[in-house]
Design a protein around this motif. Structure first.
Motif, short mmCIF file in Angstrom:
data_model
loop_
_atom_site.label_atom_id
_atom_site.label_comp_id
_atom_site.label_asym_id
_atom_site.label_seq_id
_atom_site.Cartn_x
_atom_site.Cartn_y
_atom_site.Cartn_z
N THR A 104 -28.12 1.91 7.70
CA THR A 104 -27.10 0.86 7.74
C THR A 104 -25.72 1.51 7.70
O THR A 104 -25.50 2.48 6.98
N VAL A 105 -24.79 0.96 8.49
CA VAL A 105 -23.40 1.43 8.47
C VAL A 105 -22.51 0.24 8.12
O VAL A 105 -22.87 -0.92 8.33
N GLY A 106 -21.33 0.52 7.57
CA GLY A 106 -20.43 -0.56 7.21
C GLY A 106 -18.99 -0.11 7.17
O GLY A 106 -18.69 1.08 7.04
N ILE A 107 -18.08 -1.08 7.28
CA ILE A 107 -16.65 -0.82 7.18
C ILE A 107 -16.00 -2.03 6.51
O ILE A 107 -16.46 -3.16 6.68
N ALA A 108 -14.96 -1.78 5.72
CA ALA A 108 -14.23 -2.86 5.05
C ALA A 108 -12.75 -2.55 5.06
O ALA A 108 -12.33 -1.39 4.94
N LEU A 109 -11.95 -3.59 5.20
CA LEU A 109 -10.49 -3.50 5.15
C LEU A 109 -10.01 -4.45 4.08
O LEU A 109 -10.41 -5.62 4.06
N GLY A 110 -9.17 -3.95 3.17
CA GLY A 110 -8.73 -4.81 2.07
C GLY A 110 -7.33 -4.51 1.61
O GLY A 110 -6.70 -3.54 2.04
N ILE A 111 -6.84 -5.37 0.73
CA ILE A 111 -5.52 -5.20 0.14
C ILE A 111 -5.64 -5.40 -1.37
O ILE A 111 -6.41 -6.25 -1.83
N THR A 112 -4.93 -4.58 -2.14
CA THR A 112 -4.95 -4.66 -3.60
C THR A 112 -3.53 -4.62 -4.13
O THR A 112 -2.71 -3.82 -3.68
N HIS A 113 -3.26 -5.49 -5.09
CA HIS A 113 -1.94 -5.52 -5.75
C HIS A 113 -2.18 -5.36 -7.25
O HIS A 113 -3.03 -6.04 -7.82
N PHE A 114 -1.47 -4.43 -7.89
CA PHE A 114 -1.65 -4.26 -9.33
C PHE A 114 -0.34 -3.85 -9.99
O PHE A 114 0.57 -3.34 -9.34
N GLN A 115 -0.27 -4.12 -11.30
CA GLN A 115 0.92 -3.78 -12.05
C GLN A 115 0.57 -3.55 -13.51
O GLN A 115 -0.16 -4.32 -14.12
N LEU A 116 1.10 -2.47 -14.04
CA LEU A 116 1.02 -2.16 -15.46
C LEU A 116 2.38 -2.50 -16.05
O LEU A 116 3.42 -2.16 -15.47
N ARG A 117 2.38 -3.20 -17.18
CA ARG A 117 3.64 -3.61 -17.80
C ARG A 117 4.56 -2.40 -17.98
O ARG A 117 4.10 -1.32 -18.33
N SER A 118 5.82 -2.56 -17.69
CA SER A 118 6.86 -1.54 -17.78
C SER A 118 6.89 -0.63 -16.55
O SER A 118 7.71 0.26 -16.47
N GLN A 119 5.99 -0.84 -15.58
CA GLN A 119 6.02 -0.09 -14.33
C GLN A 119 6.20 -1.04 -13.16
O GLN A 119 5.94 -2.23 -13.26
N SER A 120 6.66 -0.51 -12.04
CA SER A 120 6.84 -1.32 -10.84
C SER A 120 5.48 -1.73 -10.28
O SER A 120 4.53 -0.96 -10.35
N PRO A 121 5.37 -2.93 -9.69
CA PRO A 121 4.11 -3.33 -9.07
C PRO A 121 3.84 -2.48 -7.83
O PRO A 121 4.77 -1.93 -7.23
N GLU A 122 2.58 -2.38 -7.47
CA GLU A 122 2.22 -1.62 -6.28
C GLU A 122 1.18 -2.40 -5.47
O GLU A 122 0.29 -3.03 -6.03
N THR A 123 1.32 -2.35 -4.16
CA THR A 123 0.38 -2.99 -3.25
C THR A 123 -0.12 -1.95 -2.27
O THR A 123 0.68 -1.21 -1.69
#
Length: 195
Positions: A44-63
């Motif tokens: 079996t073969v597979g591929i996925a495309l996604g987006i993630t957004h996260f933030q730790l308090r006192s740091q800038s958010p990142e996507t």
């Protein structure tokens, strides 16, 4: 909170994944679209495309945008081997946060020790380090199962799952670098499942 919806398409399945995790200290949202294709009975073969957004308090958010591609092959009735590559690209590259990125190559091997016991070992190359991620699944009968191991961040997790007609509930405990130990609750239901 995690949600997965999958639907058969051609010789494979198309799936949509979404998850939400957080507290006042740390938040993370992600979503992805994937497709898995059966080449034959063993591969079996597979591929996925996604987006993630996260933030730790006192740091800038990142996507970040993520691409995952992989292949799995059943060597025999007891042994399966898989390889996948995970790549990410930050949308806001000016941020220099210290989050652990799961980018890199992963090789995994699974072995069915007996009918109820399945062992798994992943070897992940992450930045300049190799990380070993063992896992154990024990299903003594078709109504209950137990699982434990180390997650992608190298932290310990354990849990129990069950089966009640068409519904499969799971509850687990996992360590997180920012949230500490947190509880995971998951309920799976296969839409076309028969009693």
């Amino acid at each position: 909170l995690k949600m997965i919806i999958a639907h058969p398409l051609s010789n494979g399945n198309i799936s949509l994944h979404g998850s939400l995790q957080g507290s006042p200290v740390y938040t993370r949202y992600s979503g992805s679209l994937g497709y898995g294709l059966s080449l034959n009975k063993q591969t079996t073969v597979g591929i996925a495309l996604g987006i993630t957004h996260f933030q730790l308090r006192s740091q800038s958010p990142e996507t970040i945008i993520q691409i995952i591609a992989g292949i799995a092959h059943a060597i025999n009735e007891k042994t399966t081997i898989g390889i996948h590559y995970h790549h990410h690209q930050s949308i806001a590259s000016k941020y220099k946060n210290t989050f652990t990125k799961r980018e890199g190559l992963t090789i995994g091997i699974g072995y069915r020790l007996s009918k109820p016991v399945f062992l798994q070992l992943e070897i992940r190359k992450q930045e300049q380090h190799l990380r070993l991620l063992p896992a154990l699944n024990w299903t003594p009968n078709d109504k209950i199962g137990f699982w434990c191991g180390t997650n992608g961040g190298g932290h310990f997790y354990l849990g129990v799952s069950g089966k009640i007609k068409k519904i499969n509930p799971s509850i687990g405990l996992s360590s997180h670098p920012h949230l500490g130990y947190s509880i995971m609750l998951q309920i799976n239901r296969q839409a076309d499942a028969k009693d």
